[in-house]
Design a protein around this motif. Structure first.
Motif, PDB file in Angstrom:
ATOM      1  N   ASP A   1      -5.009 -16.079   8.118  1.00 13.19           N
ATOM      2  CA  ASP A   1      -5.966 -16.187   7.021  1.00 13.19           C
ATOM      3  C   ASP A   1      -6.973 -15.048   7.060  1.00 13.19           C
ATOM      4  OD1 ASP A   1      -4.685 -18.480   6.220  1.00 13.19           O
ATOM      5  OD2 ASP A   1      -6.071 -19.837   7.279  1.00 13.19           O
ATOM      6  N   GLU A   2      -7.450 -14.706   8.263  1.00 15.88           N
ATOM      7  CA  GLU A   2      -8.418 -13.607   8.376  1.00 15.88           C
ATOM      8  C   GLU A   2      -7.780 -12.282   7.977  1.00 15.88           C
ATOM      9  OE1 GLU A   2     -11.297 -15.155  12.021  1.00 15.88           O
ATOM     10  OE2 GLU A   2      -9.473 -14.005  12.463  1.00 15.88           O
ATOM     11  N   LEU A   3      -6.538 -12.069   8.357  1.00 11.24           N
ATOM     12  CA  LEU A   3      -5.855 -10.837   8.001  1.00 11.24           C
ATOM     13  C   LEU A   3      -5.658 -10.737   6.491  1.00 11.24           C
ATOM     14  CD1 LEU A   3      -4.465  -8.247   8.902  1.00 11.24           C
ATOM     15  CD2 LEU A   3      -2.355  -9.557   9.218  1.00 11.24           C
ATOM     16  N   ALA A   4      -5.342 -11.852   5.844  1.00 13.94           N
ATOM     17  CA  ALA A   4      -5.174 -11.857   4.395  1.00 13.94           C
ATOM     18  C   ALA A   4      -6.486 -11.498   3.705  1.00 13.94           C
ATOM     19  CB  ALA A   4      -4.665 -13.212   3.928  1.00 13.94           C
ATOM     20  N   THR A   5      -7.597 -12.048   4.191  1.00 14.89           N
ATOM     21  CA  THR A   5      -8.908 -11.736   3.613  1.00 14.89           C
ATOM     22  C   THR A   5      -9.272 -10.276   3.829  1.00 14.89           C
ATOM     23  OG1 THR A   5      -9.601 -14.020   4.068  1.00 14.89           O
ATOM     24  CG2 THR A   5     -11.327 -12.427   3.548  1.00 14.89           C
ATOM     25  N   VAL A   6      -8.985  -9.769   5.013  1.00 12.20           N
ATOM     26  CA  VAL A   6      -9.275  -8.359   5.305  1.00 12.20           C
ATOM     27  C   VAL A   6      -8.488  -7.443   4.371  1.00 12.20           C
ATOM     28  CG1 VAL A   6      -8.902  -6.544   7.016  1.00 12.20           C
ATOM     29  CG2 VAL A   6      -9.991  -8.674   7.691  1.00 12.20           C
ATOM     30  N   ASN A   7      -7.217  -7.728   4.161  1.00  8.13           N
ATOM     31  CA  ASN A   7      -6.401  -6.903   3.268  1.00  8.13           C
ATOM     32  C   ASN A   7      -6.917  -6.969   1.833  1.00  8.13           C
ATOM     33  OD1 ASN A   7      -4.713  -6.100   5.352  1.00  8.13           O
ATOM     34  ND2 ASN A   7      -3.309  -7.830   5.040  1.00  8.13           N
ATOM     35  N   LYS A   8      -7.362  -8.130   1.411  1.00  8.31           N
ATOM     36  CA  LYS A   8      -7.887  -8.286   0.059  1.00  8.31           C
ATOM     37  C   LYS A   8      -9.169  -7.484  -0.121  1.00  8.31           C
ATOM     38  CE  LYS A   8      -9.428 -11.817  -3.241  1.00  8.31           C
ATOM     39  NZ  LYS A   8      -9.638 -13.280  -3.451  1.00  8.31           N
ATOM     40  N   GLN A   9     -10.072  -7.536   0.873  1.00  5.59           N
ATOM     41  CA  GLN A   9     -11.329  -6.799   0.775  1.00  5.59           C
ATOM     42  C   GLN A   9     -11.109  -5.288   0.900  1.00  5.59           C
ATOM     43  OE1 GLN A   9     -14.224  -8.031  -0.039  1.00  5.59           O
ATOM     44  NE2 GLN A   9     -13.490 -10.163  -0.061  1.00  5.59           N
ATOM     45  N   SER A  10     -10.116  -4.887   1.667  1.00 11.26           N
ATOM     46  CA  SER A  10      -9.847  -3.449   1.799  1.00 11.26           C
ATOM     47  C   SER A  10      -9.357  -2.858   0.489  1.00 11.26           C
ATOM     48  CB  SER A  10      -8.818  -3.213   2.910  1.00 11.26           C
ATOM     49  OG  SER A  10      -7.572  -3.814   2.587  1.00 11.26           O
ATOM     50  N   VAL A  11      -8.597  -3.633  -0.297  1.00  6.82           N
ATOM     51  CA  VAL A  11      -8.162  -3.157  -1.615  1.00  6.82           C
ATOM     52  C   VAL A  11      -9.357  -2.969  -2.526  1.00  6.82           C
ATOM     53  CG1 VAL A  11      -6.831  -3.777  -3.665  1.00  6.82           C
ATOM     54  CG2 VAL A  11      -5.877  -4.195  -1.397  1.00  6.82           C
ATOM     55  N   ARG A  12     -10.303  -3.890  -2.462  1.00  5.37           N
ATOM     56  CA  ARG A  12     -11.493  -3.798  -3.315  1.00  5.37           C
ATOM     57  C   ARG A  12     -12.374  -2.615  -2.917  1.00  5.37           C
ATOM     58  NH1 ARG A  12     -16.673  -6.041  -3.427  1.00  5.37           N
ATOM     59  NH2 ARG A  12     -16.324  -7.043  -1.404  1.00  5.37           N
ATOM     60  N   LEU A  13     -12.522  -2.376  -1.607  1.00  5.81           N
ATOM     61  CA  LEU A  13     -13.350  -1.265  -1.148  1.00  5.81           C
ATOM     62  C   LEU A  13     -12.689   0.087  -1.411  1.00  5.81           C
ATOM     63  CD1 LEU A  13     -14.769  -2.573   2.255  1.00  5.81           C
ATOM     64  CD2 LEU A  13     -15.912  -2.460   0.045  1.00  5.81           C
ATOM     65  N   ALA A  14     -11.368   0.125  -1.358  1.00  7.56           N
ATOM     66  CA  ALA A  14     -10.666   1.388  -1.592  1.00  7.56           C
ATOM     67  C   ALA A  14     -10.880   1.900  -3.005  1.00  7.56           C
ATOM     68  CB  ALA A  14      -9.173   1.223  -1.315  1.00  7.56           C
ATOM     69  N   GLU A  15     -11.133   1.001  -3.953  1.00  8.29           N
ATOM     70  CA  GLU A  15     -11.401   1.415  -5.326  1.00  8.29           C
ATOM     71  C   GLU A  15     -12.787   2.038  -5.473  1.00  8.29           C
ATOM     72  OE1 GLU A  15     -10.894  -2.122  -7.574  1.00  8.29           O
ATOM     73  OE2 GLU A  15      -8.700  -2.189  -7.331  1.00  8.29           O
ATOM     74  N   LYS A  16     -13.704   1.722  -4.557  1.00  9.85           N
ATOM     75  CA  LYS A  16     -15.069   2.242  -4.630  1.00  9.85           C
ATOM     76  C   LYS A  16     -15.298   3.441  -3.721  1.00  9.85           C
ATOM     77  CE  LYS A  16     -17.049  -2.330  -5.665  1.00  9.85           C
ATOM     78  NZ  LYS A  16     -18.059  -3.344  -5.253  1.00  9.85           N
ATOM     79  N   LEU A  17     -14.480   3.587  -2.698  1.00 10.44           N
ATOM     80  CA  LEU A  17     -14.662   4.660  -1.723  1.00 10.44           C
ATOM     81  C   LEU A  17     -13.573   5.706  -1.907  1.00 10.44           C
ATOM     82  CD1 LEU A  17     -15.437   2.487   1.441  1.00 10.44           C
ATOM     83  CD2 LEU A  17     -17.084   3.798   0.081  1.00 10.44           C
ATOM     84  N   ASP A  18     -13.949   6.862  -2.389  1.00  6.99           N
ATOM     85  CA  ASP A  18     -12.996   7.952  -2.565  1.00  6.99           C
ATOM     86  C   ASP A  18     -12.690   8.594  -1.217  1.00  6.99           C
ATOM     87  OD1 ASP A  18     -12.998   7.545  -5.282  1.00  6.99           O
ATOM     88  OD2 ASP A  18     -14.643   8.963  -5.639  1.00  6.99           O
ATOM     89  N   GLY A  19     -11.402   8.899  -1.010  1.00  5.36           N
ATOM     90  CA  GLY A  19     -10.996   9.599   0.204  1.00  5.36           C
ATOM     91  C   GLY A  19     -10.665   8.703   1.373  1.00  5.36           C
TER      92      GLY A  19
END
Length: 292
Positions: free
Chosen positions: A138-156
């Motif tokens: 469950d923690e890994l699923a949440t981490v992957n979900k949040q990383s997708v959201r942050l990748a859209e805001k953080l260039d590079g």
């Protein structure tokens, strides 16, 4: 009575030639006979061409002197030995062995450095498993979900790098919300990233990269300063100083600029930036023909 002891003077060939050279031949009238047989000698061009032909890679053995023939054979043997390749990549066996030894030494030095760095940061240790492997499903699923959201805001920044950093924060005991906020602020102000002007104070380094619009420029009272003014974006504004010795391009009011490697300064408790010779300035809107 004849004697059997015969004395013979041995004369060398050079001495005979010298004696013959002193003899003068005369004709019937007593005049000296001059040998008019022409002596052929190679010209300078012919000598140069002969050296070129004898040293040419495609030169043949026929027609060469013994010395030139031996040099040619030795050069061919050396070329053949040098061109003995390790494989189809056209690299000699010596080059391949040297490259392997250098790579092996580099890996060993990196491992030693990572072990030393692991004493301060556990995630730098080469034997430390990936933090994502230490999370629950469950923690890994949440981490992957949040990383997708942050990748859209953080260039590079890739999703893998963000998820790995998030997992490290969670394993260390932080809540998911605190980990997301901390990682976002950390990567947003990381070295090489164009950060918001309002985040210059939070950047823990001496140089920053920003992008904004020049709001105003005013005359400098110091001859060492080429330009001074204010640069702003949506997050805030700050003072910008361009030193004369930096040889930076001239900026105009209202112009958008992207600056890399600006020096961060503090004066009276307020942060500002300065352009030095190590800074680079880009003008994203210059030369846009469709707005002309």
């Amino acid at each position: 009575m004849s004697s059997k002891n015969v004395t013979t003077d041995v004369v060398s060939v050079d001495e005979q030639a010298f004696e013959k050279a002193d003899e003068v031949t005369v004709d019937e009238d007593g005049f000296k006979v001059v040998d008019e047989t022409p002596a052929f000698r190679p010209t300078v061009e012919q000598e140069v061409q002969a050296k070129v032909d004898s040293n040419h890679p495609d030169a043949k053995v026929h027609g060469l002197t013994l010395e030139a023939e031996e040099k040619l054979k030795a050069r061919e043997w050396e070329i053949e030995r040098t061109n003995t390749r390790f494989d189809a990549r056209q690299q000699s066996s010596r080059e391949a062995r040297t490259r392997k030894a250098a790579m092996r030494g580099s890996r060993e030095r990196r491992k030693v450095y990572q072990k030393r760095a692991g004493c301060v940061d556990r995630w730098q240790h080469p034997e430390e498993p990936d933090a994502r492997e230490q999370l629950s499903q469950d923690e890994l699923a949440t981490v992957n979900k949040q990383s997708v959201r942050l990748a859209e805001k953080l260039d590079g920044w890739s999703r893998a790098a963000i998820s790995r950093r998030l997992a490290q924060q969670v394993v260390e005991g932080k809540s998911m919300m605190s980990a997301v906020v901390g990682v976002y602020e950390e990567l947003q102000t990381a070295a090489g990233q164009v950060i918001p002007i309002g985040k210059i104070e939070d950047a823990n380094r001496k140089e920053v990269s920003i992008e904004g619009r020049i709001e105003v420029l005013w005359d400098s009272t110091s001859p060492a300063i080429a330009q001074v003014g204010l640069i702003a974006d949506e997050s805030g504004k700050t003072k910008i100083t361009v030193w004369e010795k930096s040889s930076q391009p001239w900026m105009e009011e209202g112009e958008r600029v992207r600056i890399h490697g600006a020096a961060k300064n503090w004066y009276n408790g307020r942060v500002s930036i300065a352009l030095t010779g190590w800074s680079t300035v880009h003008f994203p809107e210059r030369g846009r023909w469709w707005e002309a």
